[in-house]
Structures are given as C-alpha cells and as structure tokens.
Design a protein around this motif. Structure first.
Motif, PDB file in Angstrom:
ATOM      1  N   ASP A  58      10.136  29.260 -14.604  1.00 45.24           N
ATOM      2  CA  ASP A  58       8.856  30.090 -14.215  1.00 45.24           C
ATOM      3  C   ASP A  58       8.695  30.073 -12.577  1.00 45.24           C
ATOM      4  O   ASP A  58       8.867  28.772 -12.131  1.00 45.24           O
ATOM      5  CB  ASP A  58       7.541  29.506 -14.835  1.00 45.24           C
ATOM      6  CG  ASP A  58       7.679  29.657 -16.457  1.00 45.24           C
ATOM      7  OD1 ASP A  58       8.283  30.457 -17.052  1.00 45.24           O
ATOM      8  OD2 ASP A  58       6.876  28.961 -17.094  1.00 45.24           O
ATOM      9  N   GLU A  84       9.793  24.725 -13.743  1.00 42.89           N
ATOM     10  CA  GLU A  84       8.975  25.559 -12.816  1.00 42.89           C
ATOM     11  C   GLU A  84       9.267  25.388 -11.528  1.00 42.89           C
ATOM     12  O   GLU A  84       9.542  24.270 -10.857  1.00 42.89           O
ATOM     13  CB  GLU A  84       7.343  25.018 -12.994  1.00 42.89           C
ATOM     14  CG  GLU A  84       6.272  26.092 -12.123  1.00 42.89           C
ATOM     15  CD  GLU A  84       4.853  25.189 -12.210  1.00 42.89           C
ATOM     16  OE1 GLU A  84       4.064  25.849 -13.136  1.00 42.89           O
ATOM     17  OE2 GLU A  84       4.533  24.231 -11.544  1.00 42.89           O
ATOM     18  N   LYS A  90       0.298  28.587  -7.231  1.00 39.64           N
ATOM     19  CA  LYS A  90       0.414  27.097  -7.722  1.00 39.64           C
ATOM     20  C   LYS A  90      -1.042  26.799  -7.320  1.00 39.64           C
ATOM     21  O   LYS A  90      -1.754  25.719  -8.101  1.00 39.64           O
ATOM     22  CB  LYS A  90       1.498  26.470  -6.984  1.00 39.64           C
ATOM     23  CG  LYS A  90       1.536  25.183  -7.653  1.00 39.64           C
ATOM     24  CD  LYS A  90       1.587  24.763  -8.901  1.00 39.64           C
ATOM     25  CE  LYS A  90       1.897  23.709  -9.749  1.00 39.64           C
ATOM     26  NZ  LYS A  90       1.981  23.418 -11.073  1.00 39.64           N
TER      27      LYS A  90
END
Length: 320
Positions: A184, A153, A191
C-alpha cells in the motif's frame, strides 16, 4: 524439433513486436501438448523466464552462479524488474548485469524490442528489498503491517507518489510481484490525515450524561442514548429535525436539549462584562453589520490591531 510444430500465440508475444517470415527469434518453451489435433510445442516471448535466460547468456557471472537471479516480474513489452544477488563480496551484482557502459543490458533490451529493464539488488530484509524494488522512486519509510500475511505500507513524499505508483500502477504492481507482498503506497499528506482521523476516533467526546448538570433530565439523556446519540459533539451537530426523528423526542424536548447544549459550550467561553456594570456602551469588537462602537462619551474608539471595520478594511495592508 524434427517434425514437431512450435506455435507462438498472440498472448505469448510482446505488444512491441511484429515478425516476418524467415525471422530468427529467441523464445522459451511454455508448454507441450502431446495429445489432440493441436499437439505441439507452445513457445513464448512474454514469459519472465525469457529475460532470465537472456541474462544467463549475456552475463558470465550469472552463468557460473557467481551472481544469482532471485526473482523476475515482467509485463511484456513495457517493463521488467529483475532481482539479483552476488555470492562474492567483490562482485557487484547490479554492475555485472549492466556491463561496461551498459553494453550487456542494452543487448537484452534490443532483443526485447526496447522493453525497459530495472535491475535491482536483492535483500533478505523485506523493507530494504521493497525500497530497492520501488526504484526509481525515493521511499521515505516502510512499515510492516502484517508479517504473516505479507502486507506492508510504504510512505513516500508527495512529489514522489506518482513516480512510485508508476504509469497505470505498473511500478508498484511489478514490485509487489517481485516481493510477493501486498504493498500500500501513501503520500506523507495522506498518512498525516489518516493518523489525525485515528487519533480523533481514539479520543472520545464528552458523554451526553454531562448535560444533566445543565438542565437536561436523566429521562431525556436515556432517550438520546437509546437513539444512538452518545456524545455532546454528535448531539450539537444534529438539526432540530434530526432530533425530532428520534423516538420520544418532541419539540419541547428539542428546545430543552438545545438550551442544555448551549449552556455546556458556554462554560468554555470567556465571561463577558455587561455594559450596565461598566457604564460603557457596546464593546469595541462588534459584528460587521453593527454600527461602529462608541465609548461612553460618544467618541468612536479605535479598533484593535486584530480586527478592522468595514470602512477601512480595503486600505489596511498585511494580515488582518
């Protein structure tokens, strides 16, 4: 190749290219068909191997293995990302491929009819390699989600999100091909919202069993739990129609539930002093629709700094 015919299929050509009879072109052999009426050699100008071979011809350091090509991801006619590494600490791998004033890479770009090329320094660390591969975007942080499944991520600043993703997702798609990882990409705001939602899910609400102390019977609590209502928060968000749809809940029970919920939330509110106990009229903080508050002597009181009456709201400057 003697009498053998070489064929350059449309899907093996770049979108930027068009050829005329007699043109000399560089290409790589894609496959060889030895049987059938279509026997011959299939050549390609869209394969990533073409870019690698062109770098070998233009960069002596790659030809003599001082600089090694670690990987190449390409979308023909648009962009190529190539990862290189140096075996000699005194040789800059990226600089060797770019050349003096970009002469080496510019000759390759001309051969590919203006295709963009990103030369990236290879790293054994996937986090560092991902940071390089997603250039020109600036990466805030990289988190390995699943090392075995090769899933990471990447978090970028809100202003860098579109640059990291690229046109139609091209930049992150090529970076994922180059790394061999699933990537990702999220912005800082996305976030933050994700973390807040996860924290809200971890912290449970008050169970409906606490309403027994506020007048609700245990039988009513069991009916609510049987209907899937386990917290006071979820119960408070339900309408009377939603409650009546639950099995065993009638209008009388709905009223009892609403009374218990109001009693539960009422314990967290500051206690109010009744006007009869103080000898005063209604408190100064009144709704907008109500009349202006007055003291016991019948004189209008001045509103506090936190609120204004509807008459003087337009003339007050600054925060309300």
């Amino acid at each position: 190749m003697g009498k053998t015919e070489a064929r350059l299929l449309k899907r093996e050509q770049s979108k930027l290219e068009s050829f005329s009879v007699g043109d000399r072109i560089a290409c790589v052999i894609k496959s060889v068909d030895k049987t059938g009426k279509n026997a011959g050699v299939i050549i390609s100008r869209a394969a990533p191997e073409l870019v690698m071979r062109l770098f070998e011809q233009e960069v002596p350091e790659i030809y003599d293995n001082t600089v090694v090509i670690k990987g190449c991801a390409r979308e023909a006619g648009e962009r190529t990302k190539i990862a290189v590494s140096s075996r000699d600490r005194d040789v800059d791998s990226v600089g060797a491929c770019v050349g003096m004033k970009g002469m080496r890479v510019q000759s390759i770009i001309r051969e590919l009819r203006g295709e963009k090329i990103d030369i990236i320094e290879y790293s054994d660390d996937p986090v560092t390699f991902a940071t390089h591969a997603l250039s020109p975007a600036k990466i805030a942080r990289v988190t390995i989600v699943d090392a075995l499944g090769k899933h990471m991520e990447v978090v970028v600043d809100d202003t860098q999100l579109s640059l990291a993703i690229g046109k139609k997702g091209q930049n992150v798609r090529l970076a994922a091909k180059l790394l061999g990882w699933r990537i990702d990409i999220k912005s800082e705001e996305e976030k933050r919202q994700e973390v807040e939602s996860q924290m809200a899910a971890v912290v449970p609400g008050a169970p409906v069993s606490v309403l027994v102390d506020h007048g609700l019977t245990e039988a009513m609590v069991e009916k609510l739990m049987a209907g899937g209502v386990n917290t006071v928060e979820s119960l408070g968000s339900m309408t009377p129609e939603d409650l009546e749809a639950l099995p065993g809940i009638d209008p009388e029970t709905v009223e009892a539930i609403q009374t218990a919920v109001n009693s539960y939330y009422g314990q967290f509110e500051a206690p109010e002093v009744a006007p009869e106990e103080t000898g005063e009229s209604a408190p100064a903080a009144a709704p907008v629709e109500a009349e202006e508050p007055k003291s016991a002597a019948g004189v209008t009181t001045e509103p506090e700094n936190e609120s204004v009456t509807i008459e003087n709201a337009e003339s007050v400057e600054g925060p309300k």
